[in-house]
Design an enzyme around this catalytic site. Sequence first.
Site, PDB file in Angstrom:
ATOM      1  N   LEU A   1      42.237  28.348  41.369  1.00 29.65           N
ATOM      2  CA  LEU A   1      43.306  29.306  41.619  1.00 29.65           C
ATOM      3  C   LEU A   1      43.492  30.263  40.459  1.00 29.65           C
ATOM      4  O   LEU A   1      43.206  29.931  39.308  1.00 29.65           O
ATOM      5  CB  LEU A   1      44.619  28.579  41.940  1.00 29.65           C
ATOM      6  CG  LEU A   1      45.268  27.764  40.838  1.00 29.65           C
ATOM      7  CD1 LEU A   1      46.515  28.467  40.342  1.00 29.65           C
ATOM      8  CD2 LEU A   1      45.633  26.397  41.357  1.00 29.65           C
ATOM      9  N   CYS A   2      43.938  31.470  40.817  1.00 24.95           N
ATOM     10  CA  CYS A   2      44.282  32.496  39.837  1.00 24.95           C
ATOM     11  C   CYS A   2      45.550  33.189  40.342  1.00 24.95           C
ATOM     12  O   CYS A   2      46.327  32.581  41.083  1.00 24.95           O
ATOM     13  CB  CYS A   2      43.120  33.467  39.628  1.00 24.95           C
ATOM     14  SG  CYS A   2      42.704  34.449  41.091  1.00 24.95           S
ATOM     15  N   HIS A   3      45.780  34.430  39.986  1.00 28.18           N
ATOM     16  CA  HIS A   3      47.005  35.110  40.389  1.00 28.18           C
ATOM     17  C   HIS A   3      46.977  35.515  41.857  1.00 28.18           C
ATOM     18  O   HIS A   3      47.872  35.171  42.623  1.00 28.18           O
ATOM     19  CB  HIS A   3      47.243  36.330  39.493  1.00 28.18           C
ATOM     20  CG  HIS A   3      48.594  36.943  39.674  1.00 28.18           C
ATOM     21  ND1 HIS A   3      48.875  38.227  39.301  1.00 28.18           N
ATOM     22  CD2 HIS A   3      49.749  36.455  40.197  1.00 28.18           C
ATOM     23  CE1 HIS A   3      50.147  38.504  39.582  1.00 28.18           C
ATOM     24  NE2 HIS A   3      50.696  37.435  40.126  1.00 28.18           N
TER      25      HIS A   3
END
Length: 91
Positions: free
Chosen positions: A48-50
């Site tokens: 996951l990231c932004h």
Amino acid sequence: MPRLVLLDVREPWEYQTAHLPDSLFMPMGDVPSRAHQELDPDDHIVVLCHHGLRSLNVAMWLRAQGFERAQSLAGGIDAFSRTIDPNLPRY
């Protein structure tokens, strides 16, 4: 036994702003040097990231390295905070 790993590939300031409990913090730039030491290819890895772009790139790289169960969290932590946990800070 394979386990679920939440792999957070954002930058330190982003992780400090908001992160999921029990996630493994590994900034995107560190993944090539740390993945084979800290991740198990048998695990189900959710990256996951932004918003989901960096995590998609990392998940594709991991798959190319033999981590066949790696996938990206669509929409990233931003979508997670909007749809699942509104108490998670947005930035």
